[in-house]
Write an enzyme that holds these catalytic residues in place. Structure first.
Site, mmCIF file in Angstrom:
data_model
loop_
_atom_site.group_PDB
_atom_site.id
_atom_site.type_symbol
_atom_site.label_atom_id
_atom_site.label_comp_id
_atom_site.label_asym_id
_atom_site.label_seq_id
_atom_site.Cartn_x
_atom_site.Cartn_y
_atom_site.Cartn_z
ATOM 1 N N TYR A 162 0.831 -1.200 0.000
ATOM 2 C CA TYR A 162 0.000 0.000 0.000
ATOM 3 C C TYR A 162 0.864 1.248 0.000
ATOM 4 C CZ TYR A 162 -2.697 3.788 2.065
ATOM 5 O OH TYR A 162 -3.261 5.012 2.336
ATOM 6 N N GLY B 177 0.874 4.873 0.939
ATOM 7 C CA GLY B 177 0.172 5.831 1.794
ATOM 8 C C GLY B 177 0.746 7.225 1.646
ATOM 9 N N TYR B 178 0.013 8.130 0.982
ATOM 10 C CA TYR B 178 0.558 9.443 0.631
ATOM 11 C C TYR B 178 -0.053 10.615 1.403
ATOM 12 C CZ TYR B 178 -3.719 9.733 -2.181
ATOM 13 O OH TYR B 178 -5.028 9.743 -2.584
ATOM 14 N N GLY B 179 -1.157 10.436 2.090
ATOM 15 C CA GLY B 179 -1.806 11.520 2.825
ATOM 16 C C GLY B 179 -1.581 11.343 4.311
ATOM 17 N N SER B 180 -2.655 11.381 5.078
ATOM 18 C CA SER B 180 -2.497 11.233 6.531
ATOM 19 C C SER B 180 -1.988 9.845 6.906
ATOM 20 C CB SER B 180 -3.803 11.548 7.259
ATOM 21 O OG SER B 180 -4.800 10.609 6.940
ATOM 22 N N GLU C 95 -11.119 4.756 4.040
ATOM 23 C CA GLU C 95 -10.947 5.575 2.835
ATOM 24 C C GLU C 95 -12.259 5.805 2.083
ATOM 25 O OE1 GLU C 95 -8.252 7.199 2.306
ATOM 26 O OE2 GLU C 95 -7.036 6.193 3.807
ATOM 27 N N TYR D 36 -8.058 17.608 9.523
ATOM 28 C CA TYR D 36 -7.070 16.971 8.660
ATOM 29 C C TYR D 36 -5.708 17.659 8.767
ATOM 30 C CZ TYR D 36 -5.457 14.179 4.707
ATOM 31 O OH TYR D 36 -4.783 13.294 3.909
#
Length: 169
Positions: free
Chosen positions: A9, A11-14, A78, A129
């Site tokens: 996976y 994971g690019y955001g939070s 998500e 966020y």
């Protein structure tokens, strides 16, 4: 693919925040970092991170190995399929050996990436966020994602929390 197959996976955001990932996906295994060329990181009109195709840009992420159960949990977090859709995209991988293959001198892996294909224009981040992304940025920097990348792509959308901390001291 067997029901016990692991998923890599991106994971690019939070989900750059390793603690958040352990809460969401307790069986995950952090593997390293990866880069996706010709995409750009944005905050979209939903107020959350998204990536969009963009020639000459790049997105950096942390790579995690997920069990099927953790992938199912992450789908719920998500908002699949209403908020994000799942795509498998080859990414340049800079992590533990034993994954991927070399292509053009780089290690490549096929990674699960959540992409919002409906909301592709920029918008302001949700207040909650910003806090989560600031924690994510700390982990991203600690794992070797460059400050240059953070300043160019993430910081224009995510203000730091230094000023609020100094006022409360």
């Amino acid at each position: 693919m067997s029901s016990n197959a692991k998923t890599l996976y991106f994971g690019y955001g939070s989900n750059l925040c390793k603690q958040q990932m352990y809460v969401r996906c307790p069986e995950n295994k952090f593997l390293g970092t990866a880069r996706l060329a010709d995409w750009r990181w944005i905050i979209n009109t939903s107020g959350y991170a998204n990536i969009v195709p963009s020639q000459g840009d790049e997105v950096w992420a942390l790579v995690y190995e997920l069990s099927p159960a953790d992938e199912d949990k992450l789908d719920i977090f998500e908002g699949v399929p209403d908020s994000y859709v799942k795509q498998t995209i080859p990414v340049e991988y800079y992590g533990k050996t034993g994954y991927g293959e070399t292509r053009d001198g780089n290690w490549m892996v096929d990674a699960l990436v959540y992409v919002d294909v409906e909301r592709v224009t920029e918008g302001p981040p949700k207040t909650e966020y910003i806090r989560r992304m600031n924690a994510a940025i700390v982990d991203a920097l600690a794992e070797g994602i460059s400050k240059t990348y953070i300043e160019k792509y993430l910081r224009p959308c995510i203000p730091g929390q230094e000023s609020s901390r100094s006022r409360s001291s």
